[in-house]
Design a protein around this motif. Structure first.
Motif, PDB file in Angstrom:
ATOM      1  N   UNK A  20       0.861  -1.187   0.000  1.00  0.00           N
ATOM      2  CA  UNK A  20       0.000   0.000   0.000  1.00  0.00           C
ATOM      3  C   UNK A  20       0.892   1.229   0.000  1.00  0.00           C
ATOM      4  N   UNK A  21       1.266   1.645  -1.191  1.00  0.00           N
ATOM      5  CA  UNK A  21       2.207   2.758  -1.342  1.00  0.00           C
ATOM      6  C   UNK A  21       2.065   3.340  -2.743  1.00  0.00           C
ATOM      7  N   UNK A  22       2.639   4.513  -2.943  1.00  0.00           N
ATOM      8  CA  UNK A  22       2.695   5.130  -4.264  1.00  0.00           C
ATOM      9  C   UNK A  22       4.133   5.521  -4.550  1.00  0.00           C
ATOM     10  N   UNK A  23       4.491   5.500  -5.822  1.00  0.00           N
ATOM     11  CA  UNK A  23       5.831   5.884  -6.266  1.00  0.00           C
ATOM     12  C   UNK A  23       5.664   6.812  -7.462  1.00  0.00           C
ATOM     13  N   UNK A  24       6.347   7.951  -7.429  1.00  0.00           N
ATOM     14  CA  UNK A  24       6.242   8.921  -8.527  1.00  0.00           C
ATOM     15  C   UNK A  24       7.597   9.548  -8.791  1.00  0.00           C
ATOM     16  N   UNK A  52       2.104  -0.530  -9.039  1.00  0.00           N
ATOM     17  CA  UNK A  52       2.445  -1.200  -7.792  1.00  0.00           C
ATOM     18  C   UNK A  52       1.829  -2.591  -7.802  1.00  0.00           C
ATOM     19  N   UNK A  53       2.627  -3.591  -7.420  1.00  0.00           N
ATOM     20  CA  UNK A  53       2.131  -4.965  -7.321  1.00  0.00           C
ATOM     21  C   UNK A  53       2.649  -5.584  -6.038  1.00  0.00           C
ATOM     22  N   UNK A  54       2.280  -6.822  -5.809  1.00  0.00           N
ATOM     23  CA  UNK A  54       2.720  -7.529  -4.605  1.00  0.00           C
ATOM     24  C   UNK A  54       4.228  -7.729  -4.591  1.00  0.00           C
ATOM     25  N   UNK A  55       4.855  -7.678  -5.773  1.00  0.00           N
ATOM     26  CA  UNK A  55       6.301  -7.924  -5.842  1.00  0.00           C
ATOM     27  C   UNK A  55       7.122  -6.636  -5.871  1.00  0.00           C
ATOM     28  N   UNK A  56       6.464  -5.481  -6.028  1.00  0.00           N
ATOM     29  CA  UNK A  56       7.228  -4.233  -6.045  1.00  0.00           C
ATOM     30  C   UNK A  56       6.590  -3.197  -6.946  1.00  0.00           C
ATOM     31  N   UNK A  57       7.431  -2.418  -7.624  1.00  0.00           N
ATOM     32  CA  UNK A  57       6.927  -1.348  -8.487  1.00  0.00           C
ATOM     33  C   UNK A  57       7.644  -1.382  -9.826  1.00  0.00           C
ATOM     34  N   UNK A  58       7.008  -0.779 -10.825  1.00  0.00           N
ATOM     35  CA  UNK A  58       7.593  -0.714 -12.153  1.00  0.00           C
ATOM     36  C   UNK A  58       7.173   0.599 -12.803  1.00  0.00           C
ATOM     37  N   UNK A  64      15.481  10.029 -20.662  1.00  0.00           N
ATOM     38  CA  UNK A  64      16.720  10.395 -19.975  1.00  0.00           C
ATOM     39  C   UNK A  64      16.575  11.726 -19.234  1.00  0.00           C
ATOM     40  N   UNK A  65      17.192  11.818 -18.079  1.00  0.00           N
ATOM     41  CA  UNK A  65      17.127  13.046 -17.290  1.00  0.00           C
ATOM     42  C   UNK A  65      17.474  12.789 -15.842  1.00  0.00           C
ATOM     43  N   UNK A  66      17.403  13.852 -15.063  1.00  0.00           N
ATOM     44  CA  UNK A  66      17.676  13.768 -13.632  1.00  0.00           C
ATOM     45  C   UNK A  66      16.359  13.875 -12.871  1.00  0.00           C
ATOM     46  N   UNK A  67      16.111  12.909 -11.999  1.00  0.00           N
ATOM     47  CA  UNK A  67      14.833  12.809 -11.319  1.00  0.00           C
ATOM     48  C   UNK A  67      15.025  12.634  -9.807  1.00  0.00           C
ATOM     49  N   UNK A  68      13.934  12.867  -9.105  1.00  0.00           N
ATOM     50  CA  UNK A  68      13.820  12.447  -7.715  1.00  0.00           C
ATOM     51  C   UNK A  68      12.613  11.511  -7.647  1.00  0.00           C
ATOM     52  N   UNK A  69      12.852  10.315  -7.120  1.00  0.00           N
ATOM     53  CA  UNK A  69      11.783   9.326  -6.962  1.00  0.00           C
ATOM     54  C   UNK A  69      11.232   9.430  -5.546  1.00  0.00           C
ATOM     55  N   UNK A  70       9.925   9.594  -5.458  1.00  0.00           N
ATOM     56  CA  UNK A  70       9.262   9.762  -4.165  1.00  0.00           C
ATOM     57  C   UNK A  70       8.311   8.598  -3.944  1.00  0.00           C
ATOM     58  N   UNK A  71       8.551   7.846  -2.868  1.00  0.00           N
ATOM     59  CA  UNK A  71       7.636   6.783  -2.462  1.00  0.00           C
ATOM     60  C   UNK A  71       7.036   7.166  -1.116  1.00  0.00           C
ATOM     61  N   UNK A  72       5.749   6.895  -0.961  1.00  0.00           N
ATOM     62  CA  UNK A  72       5.092   7.172   0.313  1.00  0.00           C
ATOM     63  C   UNK A  72       4.069   6.088   0.600  1.00  0.00           C
ATOM     64  N   UNK A  73       3.833   5.838   1.869  1.00  0.00           N
ATOM     65  CA  UNK A  73       2.852   4.842   2.261  1.00  0.00           C
ATOM     66  C   UNK A  73       1.457   5.360   2.013  1.00  0.00           C
ATOM     67  N   UNK A  74       0.518   4.455   1.885  1.00  0.00           N
ATOM     68  CA  UNK A  74      -0.865   4.840   1.659  1.00  0.00           C
ATOM     69  C   UNK A  74      -1.278   4.596   0.230  1.00  0.00           C
ATOM     70  N   UNK A  89       2.788   9.024   8.108  1.00  0.00           N
ATOM     71  CA  UNK A  89       3.102   8.816   6.701  1.00  0.00           C
ATOM     72  C   UNK A  89       4.581   8.424   6.610  1.00  0.00           C
ATOM     73  N   UNK A  90       4.858   7.368   5.834  1.00  0.00           N
ATOM     74  CA  UNK A  90       6.225   6.893   5.645  1.00  0.00           C
ATOM     75  C   UNK A  90       6.711   7.334   4.274  1.00  0.00           C
ATOM     76  N   UNK A  91       8.017   7.650   4.186  1.00  0.00           N
ATOM     77  CA  UNK A  91       8.568   8.235   2.968  1.00  0.00           C
ATOM     78  C   UNK A  91       9.874   7.560   2.560  1.00  0.00           C
TER      79      UNK A  91
END
Length: 326
Positions: A20-24, A52-58, A64-74, A89-91
């Motif tokens: 139960x999380x989101x990744x952006x 998001x799946x039971x095994x992780x994220x995709x 190409x570029x420079x990013x920040x990946x943000x994952x949070x619970x919920x 909230x977990x980050x």
């Protein structure tokens, strides 16, 4: 250009899988604004989101570029409701560079947000500080394209002026402090917000993971500066169709929502007053059709800077500067 696929797992502090999380993805976090931030915040550009799946994220189709990946619970999705009271909230915040090659087996470890705490102080000559400071509004606004994702964090302020921001995600923020009695016209203004010898009142700053932040001192003063004058045409007649724009001469202070960037409309006799300013070096100019968004647009301020009058204001100084417009 070739796009990449990014995959991995989301775990808690004990290494257990979290589903139960989101990744952006967002443009790489920085302490200055960028065109990428503006495009993403406005919705003109949408970055890929994770499945998001039971095994992780995709995440697929990442340019190409420079990013920040943000994952949070919920639950997943921008604009989802915040956690219920008492539910932290977990980050996980991760910077990464994408070069067209797939990246697999990333591990995003979710951790609780941090606590940022401190005290409120007053420097006063004529006003008496309020006895109960709990109504003072202190906010941390996420800087850049994360606005709406990390949202705004509001401090809990005790009557004695001690305050705490709970559950702050590791990110870059702007501090917003509303003076006591502002709605009633009291002449308090923010003077400084000092942490470890650095004034954060007019700069973006980073809350880093690892430990809570203590010792932030926010100081209000009743010695605000003021600039006034008249806006007239070459014949000396008042002009009312323009707005007066006051902004810092130093471009490093051109931050969104800056307390140093103000606008005011002249009265029927062309007179104007811009009060509640911190001490510093300013530019003052007149412009037509000024909208609120213009005050956060560096391109707009650059257009005004060349023809603007330059003034320097000391603490509590009241200075007059007439403007002449064609």
């Amino acid at each position: 250009v070739p796009t990449a696929r990014i995959t991995g797992r989301i775990v808690d502090a004990n290494g257990q899988a979290v589903t139960s999380a989101s990744v952006a993805l967002y443009p790489r976090r920085r302490t200055e604004t960028s065109p990428a931030d503006a495009l993403v915040s406005s919705g003109d550009v949408t970055l890929p989101r994770a499945a998001i799946s039971a095994t992780g994220f995709s995440i697929t189709g990442v340019a190409p570029g420079e990013y920040t990946m943000v994952a949070r619970s919920g639950p997943s999705g921008r604009g989802t409701a915040p956690p219920s009271p008492g539910e932290p909230r977990l980050w996980s915040i991760t910077d990464l560079t994408v070069d067209g090659n797939d990246q697999a087996d990333l591990v995003l470890r979710l951790m609780p947000g941090l606590r940022l705490s401190g005290t409120i102080a007053f420097e006063h000559t004529s006003l008496t500080p309020p006895a109960d400071l709990s109504a003072i509004d202190l906010q941390l606004e996420a800087f850049g394209s994360s606005i709406g994702m990390a949202s705004t964090s509001r401090a809990s302020v005790a009557p004695d002026g001690t305050f705490t921001f709970p559950g702050v995600a590791p990110w870059i923020y702007l501090l917003k402090a509303t003076p006591p009695g502002a709605a009633a016209g009291a002449r308090w203004t923010l003077k400084s917000a000092v942490l470890n010898g650095r004034d954060l009142a007019d700069s973006a700053f980073e809350v880093k993971p690892g430990s809570d932040v203590t010792g932030l001192t926010i100081t209000f003063t009743d010695r605000a500066a003021e600039i006034s004058g008249r806006l007239v045409d070459p014949a000396g007649k008042p002009i009312t169709r323009y707005s007066i724009v006051v902004f810092p001469a130093d471009r490093a202070l051109w931050l969104p929502g800056s307390r140093r960037i103000r606008s005011a409309g002249p009265a029927t006799d062309g007179s104007f007053t811009v009060a509640g300013l911190p001490a510093g070096a300013y530019a003052i100019a007149a412009a037509e059709d000024v909208e609120t968004a213009d005050l956060s647009d560096p391109a707009f301020l650059i257009q005004l800077l060349g023809s603007a009058y330059k003034v320097t204001l000391a603490d509590g100084e009241q200075k007059k500067q007439d403007l002449r417009a064609g």
